[in-house]
Scaffold this motif. Structure first.
Motif, PDB file in Angstrom:
ATOM      1  N   GLN A   1       0.838  -1.203   0.000  1.00  0.00           N
ATOM      2  CA  GLN A   1       0.000   0.000   0.000  1.00  0.00           C
ATOM      3  C   GLN A   1       0.869   1.248   0.000  1.00  0.00           C
ATOM      4  N   VAL A   2       0.411   2.268  -0.715  1.00  0.00           N
ATOM      5  CA  VAL A   2       1.106   3.556  -0.730  1.00  0.00           C
ATOM      6  C   VAL A   2       0.572   4.385   0.430  1.00  0.00           C
ATOM      7  N   GLN A   3       1.450   4.778   1.352  1.00  0.00           N
ATOM      8  CA  GLN A   3       1.001   5.457   2.566  1.00  0.00           C
ATOM      9  C   GLN A   3       1.625   6.832   2.761  1.00  0.00           C
ATOM     10  N   GLY A   4       2.890   7.000   2.357  1.00  0.00           N
ATOM     11  CA  GLY A   4       3.556   8.278   2.586  1.00  0.00           C
ATOM     12  C   GLY A   4       2.978   9.390   1.732  1.00  0.00           C
ATOM     13  N   GLN A   5       2.838  10.560   2.308  1.00  0.00           N
ATOM     14  CA  GLN A   5       2.302  11.706   1.567  1.00  0.00           C
ATOM     15  C   GLN A   5       3.180  12.085   0.386  1.00  0.00           C
ATOM     16  N   ASN A   6       4.477  11.961   0.536  1.00  0.00           N
ATOM     17  CA  ASN A   6       5.377  12.283  -0.570  1.00  0.00           C
ATOM     18  C   ASN A   6       5.146  11.341  -1.738  1.00  0.00           C
ATOM     19  N   ASP A   7       4.948  10.051  -1.435  1.00  0.00           N
ATOM     20  CA  ASP A   7       4.705   9.076  -2.499  1.00  0.00           C
ATOM     21  C   ASP A   7       3.354   9.315  -3.177  1.00  0.00           C
ATOM     22  N   ILE A   8       2.360   9.698  -2.401  1.00  0.00           N
ATOM     23  CA  ILE A   8       1.048  10.015  -2.970  1.00  0.00           C
ATOM     24  C   ILE A   8       1.149  11.206  -3.919  1.00  0.00           C
ATOM     25  N   GLN A   9       1.924  12.213  -3.523  1.00  0.00           N
ATOM     26  CA  GLN A   9       2.116  13.388  -4.377  1.00  0.00           C
ATOM     27  C   GLN A   9       2.863  13.033  -5.657  1.00  0.00           C
ATOM     28  N   ILE A  10       3.815  12.105  -5.569  1.00  0.00           N
ATOM     29  CA  ILE A  10       4.539  11.659  -6.763  1.00  0.00           C
ATOM     30  C   ILE A  10       3.569  11.018  -7.754  1.00  0.00           C
ATOM     31  N   ILE A  11       2.684  10.162  -7.255  1.00  0.00           N
ATOM     32  CA  ILE A  11       1.726   9.487  -8.136  1.00  0.00           C
ATOM     33  C   ILE A  11       0.758  10.493  -8.752  1.00  0.00           C
ATOM     34  N   LYS A  12       0.335  11.482  -7.981  1.00  0.00           N
ATOM     35  CA  LYS A  12      -0.545  12.515  -8.521  1.00  0.00           C
ATOM     36  C   LYS A  12       0.146  13.300  -9.630  1.00  0.00           C
ATOM     37  N   ALA A  13       1.443  13.606  -9.429  1.00  0.00           N
ATOM     38  CA  ALA A  13       2.197  14.337 -10.449  1.00  0.00           C
ATOM     39  C   ALA A  13       2.346  13.492 -11.715  1.00  0.00           C
ATOM     40  N   ILE A  14       2.554  12.191 -11.552  1.00  0.00           N
ATOM     41  CA  ILE A  14       2.659  11.302 -12.709  1.00  0.00           C
ATOM     42  C   ILE A  14       1.325  11.234 -13.454  1.00  0.00           C
ATOM     43  N   SER A  15       0.239  11.162 -12.704  1.00  0.00           N
ATOM     44  CA  SER A  15      -1.093  11.152 -13.320  1.00  0.00           C
ATOM     45  C   SER A  15      -1.304  12.399 -14.164  1.00  0.00           C
ATOM     46  N   LYS A  16      -0.960  13.527 -13.613  1.00  0.00           N
ATOM     47  CA  LYS A  16      -1.128  14.802 -14.314  1.00  0.00           C
ATOM     48  C   LYS A  16      -0.286  14.825 -15.578  1.00  0.00           C
ATOM     49  N   PHE A  17       0.958  14.372 -15.466  1.00  0.00           N
ATOM     50  CA  PHE A  17       1.862  14.339 -16.625  1.00  0.00           C
ATOM     51  C   PHE A  17       1.317  13.423 -17.718  1.00  0.00           C
ATOM     52  N   MET A  18       0.857  12.243 -17.333  1.00  0.00           N
ATOM     53  CA  MET A  18       0.374  11.268 -18.313  1.00  0.00           C
ATOM     54  C   MET A  18      -0.865  11.765 -19.048  1.00  0.00           C
ATOM     55  N   LYS A  19      -1.724  12.477 -18.349  1.00  0.00           N
ATOM     56  CA  LYS A  19      -2.934  12.996 -18.999  1.00  0.00           C
ATOM     57  C   LYS A  19      -2.614  14.154 -19.942  1.00  0.00           C
ATOM     58  N   LYS A  20      -1.559  14.882 -19.639  1.00  0.00           N
ATOM     59  CA  LYS A  20      -1.147  15.984 -20.511  1.00  0.00           C
ATOM     60  C   LYS A  20      -0.298  15.503 -21.683  1.00  0.00           C
ATOM     61  N   ASN A  21       0.276  14.310 -21.562  1.00  0.00           N
ATOM     62  CA  ASN A  21       1.173  13.789 -22.596  1.00  0.00           C
ATOM     63  C   ASN A  21       0.705  12.390 -23.020  1.00  0.00           C
ATOM     64  N   PRO A  22      -0.305  12.331 -23.884  1.00  0.00           N
ATOM     65  CA  PRO A  22      -0.908  11.047 -24.260  1.00  0.00           C
ATOM     66  C   PRO A  22      -0.016  10.163 -25.126  1.00  0.00           C
ATOM     67  N   ASN A  23       1.152  10.660 -25.521  1.00  0.00           N
ATOM     68  CA  ASN A  23       2.070   9.844 -26.323  1.00  0.00           C
ATOM     69  C   ASN A  23       3.094   9.103 -25.451  1.00  0.00           C
ATOM     70  N   TYR A  24       2.935   9.172 -24.132  1.00  0.00           N
ATOM     71  CA  TYR A  24       3.837   8.467 -23.208  1.00  0.00           C
ATOM     72  C   TYR A  24       3.207   7.160 -22.733  1.00  0.00           C
ATOM     73  N   TYR A  25       4.053   6.140 -22.618  1.00  0.00           N
ATOM     74  CA  TYR A  25       3.676   4.840 -22.062  1.00  0.00           C
ATOM     75  C   TYR A  25       4.689   4.492 -20.977  1.00  0.00           C
ATOM     76  N   ILE A  26       4.255   3.831 -19.931  1.00  0.00           N
ATOM     77  CA  ILE A  26       5.185   3.556 -18.840  1.00  0.00           C
ATOM     78  C   ILE A  26       5.113   2.106 -18.362  1.00  0.00           C
ATOM     79  N   TYR A  27       6.277   1.591 -17.993  1.00  0.00           N
ATOM     80  CA  TYR A  27       6.387   0.337 -17.268  1.00  0.00           C
ATOM     81  C   TYR A  27       6.580   0.669 -15.792  1.00  0.00           C
TER      82      TYR A  27
END
Length: 226
Positions: free
Chosen positions: A127-153
């Protein structure tokens, strides 16, 4: 007498598992777990006796940790209500896919590296519990939605304690946890892929808490479609 009872119990386990050749590792473990409940209980098990026997609940209890100094916790970190999203329709690296295999994905560089930072986990947790890690995932979500030509493993990693098989499973759960959160935050599931390396790719091979913390992670590989 005990010798014959134990032999009968082991014979029962072998018969029980004989049809498992074509099953998945998960179903085989479930069968083994069920059969192992009778080990040491002998004939009493069939009549409801053997009250002093120990029920095996978790896979690592059956295998045992490789390092005697490591005591795996019960899998309390697993969420019972974790959502299960479908796999992506593309399979990277397949002949009919426009995506390369994971070797064609790259580590985050430049501005990417400021967004795609490693997400860390507590010992034996998915489980993701740390606030810093949650913020990282939110930033990745934002980036991925703005850049639809990116794919990630999403690579799931563990520290070096415990068995290889247990850590491979834990790494898979960690990768899927982060993938689920990204999907819940609006990222297209067809652009997200997971792989588990267990304890195979350590950042720090030192045997201390600081190194273990670095190694318990999900990290990212990227592919930018032109």
């Amino acid at each position: 007498m005990k010798k014959y009872v134990l032999s009968f119990s082991l014979f029962f386990v072998l018969i029980f598992m004989s049809g498992c050749g074509n099953r998945s590792s998960t179903s085989m473990w479930e069968n083994t777990k069920t059969a192992s409940r009778y080990i040491g209980r002998g004939l009493k098990a069939f009549g409801g006796g053997g009250k002093d026997s120990r029920l095996i609940h978790y896979q690592y209890e059956f295998q045992g940790p490789e390092d005697a100094k490591y005591i795996a916790l019960h899998e309390e970190g697993e969420s019972d209500d974790t959502k299960s999203f479908p796999l992506a329709r593309e399979v990277p690296g397949e002949m009919d896919s426009f995506l390369p295999g994971i070797e064609g994905f790259h580590n985050p560089v430049s501005k990417e590296a400021t967004v795609f930072q490693n997400v860390h986990f507590d010992t034996n947790r998915d489980q993701v519990q740390g606030q810093n890690d949650i913020q990282i995932i939110k930033a990745i979500s934002k980036f991925m939605k703005k850049n639809p030509n990116y794919y990630i493993y999403l690579e799931g990693h563990c520290d070096q304690r415990g068995t290889a098989l247990y850590n491979m499973s834990l790494g898979s759960r960690r990768g899927n946890t982060v993938r689920n959160i990204l999907i819940e935050n609006g990222v297209d599931l067809d652009r997200l892929f997971t792989v588990s390396y267990g304890k195979e790719k350590l950042i720090d091979g030192s045997n201390n808490p600081a190194a273990w913390e670095k190694n318990r992670r999900v990290q990212f590989k990227l592919y930018k479609k032109n």
